[in-house]
Write an enzyme that holds these catalytic residues in place. Structure first.
Site, PDB file in Angstrom:
ATOM      1  N   GLN B 118      16.259   4.739  12.219  1.00 44.12           N
ATOM      2  CA  GLN B 118      16.731   3.615  11.025  1.00 44.12           C
ATOM      3  C   GLN B 118      16.918   3.784   9.928  1.00 44.12           C
ATOM      4  O   GLN B 118      16.967   4.032   9.203  1.00 44.12           O
ATOM      5  CB  GLN B 118      14.397   3.111  11.617  1.00 44.12           C
ATOM      6  N   SER B 121      14.841   2.002   4.937  1.00 44.11           N
ATOM      7  CA  SER B 121      14.430   2.163   2.906  1.00 44.11           C
ATOM      8  C   SER B 121      15.663   2.171   2.436  1.00 44.11           C
ATOM      9  O   SER B 121      16.741   3.510   2.809  1.00 44.11           O
ATOM     10  CB  SER B 121      13.364   3.400   3.590  1.00 44.11           C
ATOM     11  N   SER B 153      13.554   9.157   9.441  1.00 40.90           N
ATOM     12  CA  SER B 153      13.675   9.984  10.191  1.00 40.90           C
ATOM     13  C   SER B 153      14.717  10.075  11.637  1.00 40.90           C
ATOM     14  O   SER B 153      15.077   8.982  12.334  1.00 40.90           O
ATOM     15  CB  SER B 153      12.117  10.019  11.017  1.00 40.90           C
ATOM     16  N   GLU B 236       7.373  -1.966  15.166  1.00 42.12           N
ATOM     17  CA  GLU B 236       7.173  -1.318  15.095  1.00 42.12           C
ATOM     18  C   GLU B 236       5.343  -0.999  15.340  1.00 42.12           C
ATOM     19  O   GLU B 236       4.884  -0.189  15.445  1.00 42.12           O
ATOM     20  CB  GLU B 236       8.053  -0.971  13.850  1.00 42.12           C
ATOM     21  N   GLU B 369      -1.345  -0.244   1.972  1.00 38.14           N
ATOM     22  CA  GLU B 369      -1.815  -1.710   0.601  1.00 38.14           C
ATOM     23  C   GLU B 369      -1.165  -2.705   1.752  1.00 38.14           C
ATOM     24  O   GLU B 369      -1.121  -4.094   1.435  1.00 38.14           O
ATOM     25  CB  GLU B 369      -1.578  -1.462  -0.899  1.00 38.14           C
TER      26      GLU B 369
HETATM   27  C1  LIG Z   1       7.092  10.347   7.477  1.00 38.74           C
HETATM   28  C2  LIG Z   1       7.752   8.868   6.849  1.00 38.74           C
HETATM   29  C3  LIG Z   1       8.746   8.649   7.765  1.00 38.74           C
HETATM   30  C4  LIG Z   1       9.716   7.225   7.448  1.00 38.74           C
HETATM   31  N1  LIG Z   1      10.789   7.023   8.321  1.00 38.74           N
HETATM   32  C5  LIG Z   1      11.230   6.209   7.708  1.00 38.74           C
HETATM   33  C6  LIG Z   1      12.553   5.798   8.262  1.00 38.74           C
HETATM   34  O1  LIG Z   1      12.979   5.960   9.404  1.00 38.74           O
HETATM   35  N2  LIG Z   1      13.601   4.453   8.129  1.00 38.74           N
HETATM   36  C7  LIG Z   1      13.534   4.554   7.245  1.00 38.74           C
HETATM   37  O2  LIG Z   1      13.846   2.751   7.244  1.00 38.74           O
HETATM   38  N3  LIG Z   1      11.669   4.588   6.717  1.00 38.74           N
HETATM   39  C8  LIG Z   1      11.089   5.178   6.404  1.00 38.74           C
HETATM   40  N4  LIG Z   1      10.439   5.839   5.982  1.00 38.74           N
HETATM   41  C9  LIG Z   1       9.925   5.412   4.405  1.00 38.74           C
HETATM   42  C10 LIG Z   1       8.959   3.841   4.333  1.00 38.74           C
HETATM   43  O3  LIG Z   1       8.953   2.657   5.482  1.00 38.74           O
HETATM   44  C11 LIG Z   1       8.556   4.088   3.069  1.00 38.74           C
HETATM   45  O4  LIG Z   1       8.446   5.026   2.322  1.00 38.74           O
HETATM   46  C12 LIG Z   1       7.284   2.457   3.045  1.00 38.74           C
HETATM   47  O5  LIG Z   1       7.314   1.349   3.198  1.00 38.74           O
HETATM   48  C13 LIG Z   1       7.212   2.555   0.978  1.00 38.74           C
HETATM   49  O6  LIG Z   1       8.065   2.472   0.347  1.00 38.74           O
HETATM   50  P1  LIG Z   1       8.271   3.673  -1.313  1.00 38.74           P
HETATM   51  O7  LIG Z   1       8.518   4.629  -0.511  1.00 38.74           O
HETATM   52  O8  LIG Z   1       9.641   3.245  -1.628  1.00 38.74           O
HETATM   53  O9  LIG Z   1       6.838   2.993  -1.897  1.00 38.74           O
HETATM   54  P2  LIG Z   1       6.464   1.827  -2.772  1.00 38.74           P
HETATM   55  O10 LIG Z   1       7.137   0.662  -2.133  1.00 38.74           O
HETATM   56  O11 LIG Z   1       7.294   1.982  -3.544  1.00 38.74           O
HETATM   57  O12 LIG Z   1       5.401   2.205  -2.576  1.00 38.74           O
HETATM   58  C14 LIG Z   1       4.447   3.250  -3.695  1.00 38.74           C
HETATM   59  C15 LIG Z   1       2.939   2.396  -3.132  1.00 38.74           C
HETATM   60  O13 LIG Z   1       2.866   0.943  -4.240  1.00 38.74           O
HETATM   61  C16 LIG Z   1       2.220   0.205  -3.349  1.00 38.74           C
HETATM   62  N5  LIG Z   1       2.313  -1.037  -3.112  1.00 38.74           N
HETATM   63  C17 LIG Z   1       3.843  -0.809  -2.911  1.00 38.74           C
HETATM   64  N6  LIG Z   1       3.966  -2.251  -2.966  1.00 38.74           N
HETATM   65  C18 LIG Z   1       3.223  -2.908  -3.381  1.00 38.74           C
HETATM   66  C19 LIG Z   1       2.387  -4.561  -3.097  1.00 38.74           C
HETATM   67  N7  LIG Z   1       3.086  -5.365  -2.844  1.00 38.74           N
HETATM   68  N8  LIG Z   1       0.727  -4.589  -3.185  1.00 38.74           N
HETATM   69  C20 LIG Z   1       0.691  -3.453  -3.163  1.00 38.74           C
HETATM   70  N9  LIG Z   1       0.461  -1.862  -3.545  1.00 38.74           N
HETATM   71  C21 LIG Z   1       1.856  -1.893  -3.342  1.00 38.74           C
HETATM   72  C22 LIG Z   1       2.320   0.891  -1.624  1.00 38.74           C
HETATM   73  O14 LIG Z   1       1.493   0.930  -1.172  1.00 38.74           O
HETATM   74  C23 LIG Z   1       2.492   2.568  -2.563  1.00 38.74           C
HETATM   75  O15 LIG Z   1       1.413   2.893  -1.932  1.00 38.74           O
HETATM   76  C24 LIG Z   1       9.440   6.987   6.583  1.00 38.74           C
HETATM   77  C25 LIG Z   1       7.892   7.141   5.282  1.00 38.74           C
HETATM   78  C26 LIG Z   1       7.615   8.351   6.158  1.00 38.74           C
HETATM   79  C27 LIG Z   1       6.502   8.615   4.387  1.00 38.74           C
END
Ligand SMILES: Cc1cc2nc3c(=O)[nH]c(=O)nc-3n(C[C@H](O)[C@H](O)[C@H](O)COP(=O)(O)OP(=O)(O)OC[C@H]3O[C@@H](n4cnc5c(N)ncnc54)[C@H](O)[C@@H]3O)c2cc1C
Lengths: 395, 399
Positions: B118, B121, B153, B236, B369
């Site tokens: 996928q 992100s 992933s 998902e 969150e």
């Molecule tokens: C093990 C793992 C596998 C993954 N696999 C995939 C994959 O295969 N394909 C893919 O596309 N993505 C994948 N992801 C990505 C995942 O979907 C994102 O990490 C996730 O959506 C969070 O985005 P970010 O990491 O940019 O964090 P951010 O969005 O920057 O978030 C940082 C913090 O801020 C908080 N936050 C952000 N916005 C808000 C809001 N509006 N209100 C309150 N709190 C908020 C979050 O909850 C978090 O605690 C994977 C992630 C992990 C950890």
């Protein structure tokens, strides 16, 4: 060694159409006759319960006899239906003796020999709402067998002793009293309308005094019972009485979870409604994330609480081997959800939540009392240690 | 679509399974051949249409097929290895794909011959996925993709990817996105491992440089990619409610076993906390079972989003307690070698690994969150956050 899954995977955790219909009927009766303002007024009147509301619910709708088989004058339904009624009663903190008479007293009687005429007669009277019964045990009693009796029965059958903190005794027509008799543990019936009985404070010999206590929960008043040579009839002797009392406590604890579920649902719905309307800082307070997340978490708790409560009700209805586990899980989980929901309801209302006028306190007091009723969450978790083989450390 | 929807019954399915096993004996049929035959017999996912691995039957009947095949000792398609394909790509292809796309892609997806990943992100677009900046520029019948994805992933195993990219930077962020199927063997796709706190590299960063995707591999209309992506993301979160889980089926079973086998580790404090978590895990399991029953009765509720939130927290707390219970042994870790795992198993390996891996449960697939926001707004109907960026052209968003 792993724990038995047994029948749990077959449990039906949904609501049937008939159960939905029953819910709708009870809900509309309560919406009409028991809004929060009426509950508060009723509590201030210091009557044990609202007799007109009880008549409609118990007699006209037939809920008092849900657990009683048709041939004994009841509706021949099961704990699943009784659970639905309790959800609605919890949602409105209705001051009616359903749990104490329709569940606890009825279940105790069902554990006696129902072929015996006096047992059948009494069951019929409770099922048809002609009489209100109460199991004379402290509301805080946890299931897991029958507790030791604090009342003794003489050779003539007269009872002596004291039992504190009994729910549903004020206003009851008959008390079901566990007592230690000449040939062992028994369950006895004491009619409140027998001569020499008072319902008030005066001490009368040759009877029972029902002494109202000032209880935390305004909607489920407690009483201390003083027996002084009170005339009584024995309903069950050593062969059945313990099991009958144990069964009643188990059914009561399992179904109390549904009351807690309904109560928590009201608290969340009311909190959502309020926080959508109330504005501060130029926004509805329900748009602040700190509050949204707290309400979302309450909803999560409700999702699991509903499953746990349904599981307990279904197990009780099927009289399955799962009952002790299902009840302990439901009680320890739902009690906490209800208290948490009621506490959040007060907090998220701000000052108005602290007032006597707003109904939130009625729910908080019921939730906190329910947490202690029929075993605290901690007691139920400790029971699970034995039931699912997670033993405590030795020493 | 299917022509014989009403005729499919549990007994009918049992007959079909018997026939499949008779024609392709489990003992003498190669795994892949069996899986292909199962797909062609409509027994892969019975609720899919005829010809696409299903029979147009109610979803609830799948458990009948799975039980029969399990009893017959038939191989399965190892769903843990192909979760993204089964849980996200497939429903999106079914919902938005052309007949050609469905026919070409769904069979090898289901058999596991082709792994999916996928590409959603990005470094600058996580929770705020709609802010993504990977560009898709049109060049005749082809789209040219440039940008970077992250946390992908299984990208190192994948043959295909579901990809969202920006086709119009002048529109507000939700409107200028389109949805594509990206060939991971394209020379412009570069996959670099990203090492995780567990030591292994389950996910990757993916650099897309001049990747050419024919327009025939677009899913949904140009500019409608956000809508299509909603289908992917909904699935998902629903993917959990699949099979019946026995009591102690998840993370709690591991610690319960240790507790029973190692009396010397027990303390009163740990006992209280274990019993508390056991109750919560059992209540969550029952909630999952209730959700399953609702889905089987055709009454899907919003409870699906509750399950992911509940399991994320429980997995974290239970695995944390297990490390603590192990005491001296909890100070050790099984292996920090940078590995490239083939599948994700939250309850696998040792307690230390489980504790670290569970941290991802509240981040992957939408953070807890963000899911709480969704529950608050969509289930409880609470007002949404102020959104200052909703109507601004994407190119003018503050970064
Ligand atoms: C093990 C793992 C596998 C993954 N696999 C995939 C994959 O295969 N394909 C893919 O596309 N993505 C994948 N992801 C990505 C995942 O979907 C994102 O990490 C996730 O959506 C969070 O985005 P970010 O990491 O940019 O964090 P951010 O969005 O920057 O978030 C940082 C913090 O801020 C908080 N936050 C952000 N916005 C808000 C809001 N509006 N209100 C309150 N709190 C908020 C979050 O909850 C978090 O605690 C994977 C992630 C992990 C950890």
């Amino acid at each position: 060694m792993s724990t038995p899954d047994m029948l749990s995977s077959e449990a039906d955790l949904l609501y049937s159409e008939a159960e939905d219909d029953l819910r709708a009927a009870v809900r509309s009766l309560l919406a009409d006759r028991c809004p929060p303002s009426a509950v508060l007024a009723e509590a201030e009147r210091r009557r044990p319960y609202d007799p007109a509301l009880w008549r409609s619910l118990a007699v006209e709708m037939g809920t008092a006899g849900l657990l009683v088989p048709d041939k004994l004058g009841g509706q021949g339904a099961t704990a699943r239906e009784a659970a639905v009624v309790l959800e609605e009663l919890g949602r409105s903190v209705a001051p009616v003796p359903y749990l104490t008479s329709g569940v606890l007293a009825v279940s105790a009687l069902l554990g006696c020999d129902t072929d015996e005429e006096q047992v059948a007669r009494l069951l019929g009277a409770l099922a048809e709402g002609r009489a209100v019964g109460a199991l004379a045990l402290p509301l805080s009693t946890a299931p897991g067998g029958a507790p030791p009796a604090t009342v003794t029965a003489g050779a003539d059958g007269a009872l002596s002793g004291r039992i504190g903190g009994v729910a549903g005794a004020v206003g009851a027509d008959v008390l079901l009293v566990p007592a230690e008799g000449p040939d062992g543990y028994g369950l006895y019936a004491v009619d409140i309308d027998a001569p020499g009985i008072t319902g008030g404070g005066g001490g009368v010999t040759g009877g029972v005094t029902v002494e109202p206590l000032t209880s935390l929960d305004l909607t489920r008043p407690l009483a201390a019972l003083h027996f002084a040579q009170a005339p009584a009839r024995r309903l069950a002797g050593p062969d059945r009485a313990r099991a009958a009392v144990g069964r009643a406590l188990m059914a009561g604890a399992g179904l109390l979870a549904s009351e807690q579920l309904g109560l928590a649902e009201w608290c969340l719905a009311e909190t959502v409604r309020h926080t959508k309307e109330r504005h501060q800082f130029g926004r509805p307070i329900g748009s602040f994330q700190a509050l949204k997340h707290r309400m979302a978490r309450l909803w999560l708790g409700l999702v699991s609480a509903r499953a746990a409560a349904r599981h307990a009700a279904d197990a009780l209805a099927a009289d399955s081997l799962e009952v002790p586990i299902a009840v302990a899980v439901a009680q320890s989980y739902c009690a906490r959800v209800a208290v948490h929901a009621a506490e959040e309801c007060v907090q998220l209302h701000g000052g108005i939540g602290m007032t006597w006028e707003h109904p939130a306190h009625l729910y908080l007091k019921r939730a906190k009392s329910d947490e202690i009723a029929l075993g605290t969450p901690g007691r139920h978790r400790e029971a699970l240690a034995g039931l699912v083989d997670l033993p405590a450390p030795v020493g | 679509m299917s022509t014989d929807t009403e005729q499919v019954t549990a007994d009918g399915l049992r007959d079909r399974v018997r026939q499949l096993v008779a024609e392709h004996p489990v003992a003498t049929t190669a795994r892949l051949d069996f899986l292909r035959a199962r797909f062609d017999a409509g027994l892969a996912w019975v609720h899919y249409p005829v010809g696409l691995g299903g029979l147009g039957a109610p979803r609830s009947l799948q458990s009948v097929v799975d039980a029969e095949l399990g009893a017959a000792g038939a191989p399965d398609n190892d769903p843990r290895r192909i979760g993204i394909g089964l849980g996200m790509a497939a429903p999106t292809i079914l919902g938005f794909g052309t007949d050609e796309q469905r026919t070409r892609l769904l069979r090898p997806l289901w058999t596991g011959e082709e792994v999916w990943c996928q590409l959603f992100s990005e470094p600058g677009a996580g929770s705020d996925l709609a802010a993504l900046g990977t560009r898709a520029a049109r060049d005749g019948d082809t789209w040219v993709i440039d940008g970077q994805k992250v946390w992908t992933s299984s990208a190192h195993l994948a043959r295909w990817a579901i990809l969202i990219a920006r086709t119009d930077p002048d529109l507000p962020k939700h409107r200028g996105i389109s949805y594509f199927i990206c060939d991971m063997t394209d020379p412009g796709v570069e996959v670099r491992p990203l090492r995780q706190i567990t030591g292994e590299a389950e996910f990757n960063e993916v650099f897309l440089t001049g990747v050419r995707i024919p327009d025939s591999r677009r899913l949904g209309e140009v500019g409608e990619g956000w809508k299509v992506a909603q289908t992917t993301l909904m699935n998902e979160r629903v993917a959990i409610g699949g099979g019946r889980v026995p009591r102690e089926g998840g993370m709690i079973g591991r610690i319960a076993t240790v507790w029973r086998e190692r009396p010397e580790l027990r303390t009163h404090d740990l006992h209280q906390r274990l019993l508390g978590l056991w109750v919560e895990a059992e209540a969550a399991r029952l909630a999952g079972e209730r959700l399953r029953q609702q889905l089987a009765m055709g009454q899907p509720g919003p409870e699906g989003s509750a399950m992911k939130l509940a399991f994320a927290r429980l997995n974290q707390e239970i695995s944390g307690l297990e490390v603590e219970l192990l005491g001296e042994e909890g100070l050790l870790y099984d292996d920090w070698t940078l590995r490239r795992p083939e599948l994700v198993d939250f309850t696998g390996r040792e307690a230390g690994y489980r504790y670290l891996r569970a941290k991802g449960n509240s981040i992957e697939g939408g953070t807890s969150e963000v899911l709480l926001n969704i529950v608050a707004e969509r289930v409880l109907g609470l007002p949404s956050e102020p959104r200052t960026d909703k109507d601004l052209p994407w190119k003018d968003l503050p970064r």
